[in-house]
Design an enzyme around this catalytic site. Structure first.
Site, PDB file in Angstrom:
ATOM      1  N   GLY A  15     -62.359  50.168  34.847  1.00 32.70           N
ATOM      2  CA  GLY A  15     -61.920  51.064  34.147  1.00 32.70           C
ATOM      3  C   GLY A  15     -60.666  50.773  33.289  1.00 32.70           C
ATOM      4  N   LYS A  46     -62.083  49.318  29.228  1.00 34.09           N
ATOM      5  CA  LYS A  46     -61.583  49.988  28.115  1.00 34.09           C
ATOM      6  C   LYS A  46     -61.840  48.896  26.921  1.00 34.09           C
ATOM      7  CE  LYS A  46     -60.472  54.295  29.413  1.00 34.09           C
ATOM      8  NZ  LYS A  46     -61.046  54.126  30.831  1.00 34.09           N
ATOM      9  N   ASP A 122     -61.952  60.604  28.393  1.00 37.79           N
ATOM     10  CA  ASP A 122     -60.525  60.324  28.770  1.00 37.79           C
ATOM     11  C   ASP A 122     -59.799  59.545  27.669  1.00 37.79           C
ATOM     12  OD1 ASP A 122     -62.118  58.030  29.458  1.00 37.79           O
ATOM     13  OD2 ASP A 122     -60.457  57.294  30.708  1.00 37.79           O
ATOM     14  N   ASP A 123     -58.417  59.859  27.644  1.00 38.45           N
ATOM     15  CA  ASP A 123     -57.516  59.294  26.913  1.00 38.45           C
ATOM     16  C   ASP A 123     -57.861  59.367  25.314  1.00 38.45           C
ATOM     17  OD1 ASP A 123     -56.215  58.756  29.329  1.00 38.45           O
ATOM     18  OD2 ASP A 123     -56.924  56.643  29.184  1.00 38.45           O
ATOM     19  N   TYR A 167     -58.304  65.311  33.006  1.00 35.80           N
ATOM     20  CA  TYR A 167     -58.938  64.840  34.049  1.00 35.80           C
ATOM     21  C   TYR A 167     -57.931  64.779  35.241  1.00 35.80           C
ATOM     22  CZ  TYR A 167     -56.477  60.436  32.271  1.00 35.80           C
ATOM     23  OH  TYR A 167     -55.635  59.576  31.585  1.00 35.80           O
ATOM     24  N   ASP A 233     -52.413  48.398  34.830  1.00 36.69           N
ATOM     25  CA  ASP A 233     -52.683  48.244  33.533  1.00 36.69           C
ATOM     26  C   ASP A 233     -51.563  48.976  32.805  1.00 36.69           C
ATOM     27  OD1 ASP A 233     -53.588  50.693  34.075  1.00 36.69           O
ATOM     28  OD2 ASP A 233     -55.451  50.634  32.741  1.00 36.69           O
ATOM     29  N   ASN A 261     -60.098  52.434  40.595  1.00 39.81           N
ATOM     30  CA  ASN A 261     -59.933  51.625  39.398  1.00 39.81           C
ATOM     31  C   ASN A 261     -58.638  50.597  39.690  1.00 39.81           C
ATOM     32  OD1 ASN A 261     -60.006  51.073  36.433  1.00 39.81           O
ATOM     33  ND2 ASN A 261     -58.342  52.645  36.203  1.00 39.81           N
TER      34      ASN A 261
END
Length: 672
Positions: A15, A46, A122-123, A167, A233, A261
């Site tokens: 993810g 992503k 999310d995001d 989240y 990341d 993740n």
């Protein structure tokens, strides 16, 4: 609470942001999950266009074939492949065509044989478009409405996950229990849908039982932890090879599952996934509700040792072909001598053939400790930072008692040994047979090797030794000798810079004073002068020596000393008309016409601060300029390399080509 079976979901989320893993890497992941007892893989890269940005687009026949192969490979290994879609960037929740697009896309993947799904929000921005504001009372209502309809359309899959926009606890306003968003999700989301949660923060240092009980009460179901403790990341310079920890096993009966993740690069995730599997093995055991993480049977240090022991075997394997490994391949013996071309045998005086030293468990332990966890350095890394901090603060000075100098040298040798162990680890890693692992690690291990090499050179400078010129700390370093870039520049300007470093406050640095020379300074000046003479062992008559020894008085405002807490650590003496100090015609008249003034300079080796030395020299040059001088020269014995290299880095003086000079003499100068 959820009505479905209570299978504990354990495994991996792909993810992260960045290049997705390859199909062969995913198949290898399934093999490892099966071997280690994990059961879930959440497909959510992503930067897969059709997962997030172009979520409406159906898969082409070629893409469909790859996904079907992947779903089949997961089933063969007993791994539940959960296909996720992230439509939140641009979906209009109130538009029936958007809901139809979601159903069509997930229906296509269902046709490939996939039976488990997820919708991720999310995001994304939480502001609704005008059409959605008219249709829904809140953002949470819009998400829940669409998610529930998709869940029913897919005939209520046994595994269906929902990632909320809020989240983690840090995103909840004003708190988790009082969050209108989370309360709406908990109340209205179908009980058969599980909810992903990262803990107190996006990257949570600890996840406590109390925090999970709190969010479970709001969500009305136990969450599935999406754990970012090993994710990297967000920082391309960091890698995390420490164990899964600070999550007590008492959490297990209070969760629906845990998915990690991890790092973007596939190969370095061996430790993250292996240690998670050890932790998850307690899902099958009776876990006491008393005690904390340290008191439970799960021991992160032991879990790390087991993971590194198994990883060492992987390093010894030769490169694998592009495809899933059908089973364990025959390992290449690590200490086997490499084959040499044409049976070449060196002669008795030739260089011996190169033989790679085998990688050891100690090497991998050191590697893990250097790249441990986001909030924690490993033991060796902490030791190295503490030693360097101490060596900086207690650099040897002329007034230090002998026993203090002895302790400094002993600790400097210890630090040097730690640095050397990092270099040796780098060398053995570079020779490992499994190049696939090496290539994923290389940027990180190269970076840490460079860092410790620079630190090692700095300590040598503090101790009065001269490091390699390429490693000297200067105002104009090579680009590979520092961590630069625009991001670094911005961070150094912000007050929060380094707030996760071992030393949260800025380490104490030496304070230097530049002041006029007084007669009481003469003994300390002469001590530095004689140390330089002893070091160079060259008897060369210099004009500047007469200024230092007091035989000739310097010009007005042209005698300065540099001082730190230990005393005088540098000096500059200058004379506007060098001829007045000469007992004979030492230098050509043509040189003296352009450079009529002379300057005697010496900076003690305990001064690593080039900017302070430059300020000392420039202040004296200003006084000479005011006196009307056109230029100044300075003399150095040719083997005074430390001072010669030091001055070169200041970019104030240039070496002058003067005919007839002795070979053991160097003249530097600058025009005023």
């Amino acid at each position: 609470m959820s009505k479905k079976s209570k299978m504990f979901l354990s495994g991996v989320v792909e993810g992260f942001y960045g290049r997705p893993w390859t199909m062969s890497q995913r198949k290898e992941l399934f093999r490892r999950e099966q071997k280690w007892g994990l059961n879930t893989y959440l497909y959510a890269p992503k930067d897969d266009y059709k997962h997030r940005m172009y979520w409406r687009d159906l898969y082409s026949p070629e893409e469909a074939e790859q996904l079907m192969t992947l779903i089949s490979a997961a089933k063969e290994r007993g791994v539940e492949l959960v296909y996720a879609l992230s439509p939140g960037l641009d979906i209009t929740f109130s538009n029936p065509r958007e809901l139809a697009a979601l159903k069509r896309k997930l229906g296509q993947v269902s046709g490939f044989g996939c039976r488990s799904f997820a919708l991720l929000f999310d995001d994304i921005e939480s502001e609704m478009c005008p059409a959605d504001k008219e249709a829904f009372g809140s953002f949470a209502e819009a998400q829940v409405s669409v998610t529930n309809q998709v869940f029913l359309h897919l005939k209520e899959p046994r595994v269906f996950l929902f990632c909320p926009t809020d989240y983690c606890a840090a995103f909840c306003t004003p708190s988790v229990p009082q969050s209108a968003y989370l309360n709406t999700v908990g109340e209205r989301l179908d009980a058969g849908i599980d909810i992903l949660w990262t803990g107190p923060k996006v990257v949570s240092q600890d996840i406590s039982v109390a925090s999970i009980e709190e969010v479970s009460a709001v969500l009305r179901r136990p969450p599935v932890i999406w754990d970012n403790i090993h994710a990297n990341d967000y920082d391309p310079q960091r890698l995390f090879l420490g164990p899964f920890k600070n999550r007590p096993t008492e959490l297990i009966p209070k969760l629906r599952g845990v998915l990690t993740n991890p790092n973007c690069e596939y190969e370095p995730n061996f430790v993250a996934i292996h240690t998670l599997a050890t932790w998850c093995s307690y899902a099958q055991k009776d876990v006491s509700m008393e005690g904390d993480d340290q008191g439970s049977d799960y021991n992160p240090h032991e879990a790390l040792r087991l993971a590194l022991t198994d990883w060492l075997v992987e390093f010894g394997r030769a490169d694998q072909p592009d495809g899933a490994r059908g089973g364990p391949s025959k390992p290449q013996v690590c200490d086997e001598e490499p084959m040499q071309t044409d049976g070449y045998v060196p002669g008795p005086k030739d260089n011996p053939l190169y033989t790679a030293e085998p990688l050891t468990l100690d090497d991998l332990t050191l590697l893990s400790e250097l790249f441990y966890l986001p909030y924690e350095h490993g033991a060796t890394a902490v030791l190295m930072l503490q030693e360097l901090h101490w060596l900086r603060r207690h650099g040897p000075g002329p007034r230090d008692p002998p026993e203090q100098g002895k302790e400094w040298r002993q600790r400097a040798e210890r630090f040097d040994g730690l640095c050397e162990s990092v270099v040796q680890m780098f060398n053995r890693l570079s020779n490992a047979p499994n190049r696939l692992i090496l290539y994923d690690l290389y940027n990180y291990i190269c970076d840490i090797k460079s860092g410790v090499t620079m630190a090692k050179a700095y300590v040598k400078t503090l101790g009065g030794q001269t490091p390699h010129p390429a490693l000297a700390l200067t105002d104009d370093p090579e680009p590979w000798g520092f961590r630069g870039g625009l991001s670094g520049e911005f961070q150094r300007m912000l007050p929060s810079h380094g707030n996760r470093d071992l030393f949260r406050g800025v380490p104490d640095t030496r304070v230097y004073f530049i002041r006029p020379f007084t007669p009481t300074d003469q003994p300390e000046v002469l001590k530095i002068f004689k140390e330089m003479q002893t070091e160079t062992q060259q008897k060369v008559e210099l004009v500047g020596d007469r200024l230092v020894e007091g035989q000739v008085s310097p010009s007005l405002s042209c005698s300065l000393v540099l001082e730190d807490a230990a005393g005088v650590c540098g000096y500059v003496f200058a004379l506007s008309d060098a001829k007045t100090a000469m007992t004979k015609a030492q230098y050509p008249e043509t040189m003296l016409q352009d450079f009529p003034s002379v300057m005697a300079i010496q900076i003690h080796s305990r001064v690593p601060d080039h900017s302070t030395a430059k300020q000392l020299i420039q202040q004296t040059l200003s006084s000479l300029r005011v006196s009307g001088s056109k230029g100044v020269f300075s003399e150095f014995r040719s083997n005074d390399r430390r001072m010669f290299d030091f001055l070169k880095t200041l970019d104030v003086f240039q070496v002058l080509k003067v005919d007839g000079l002795p070979t053991n003499l160097v003249i530097m100068g600058t025009k005023l």
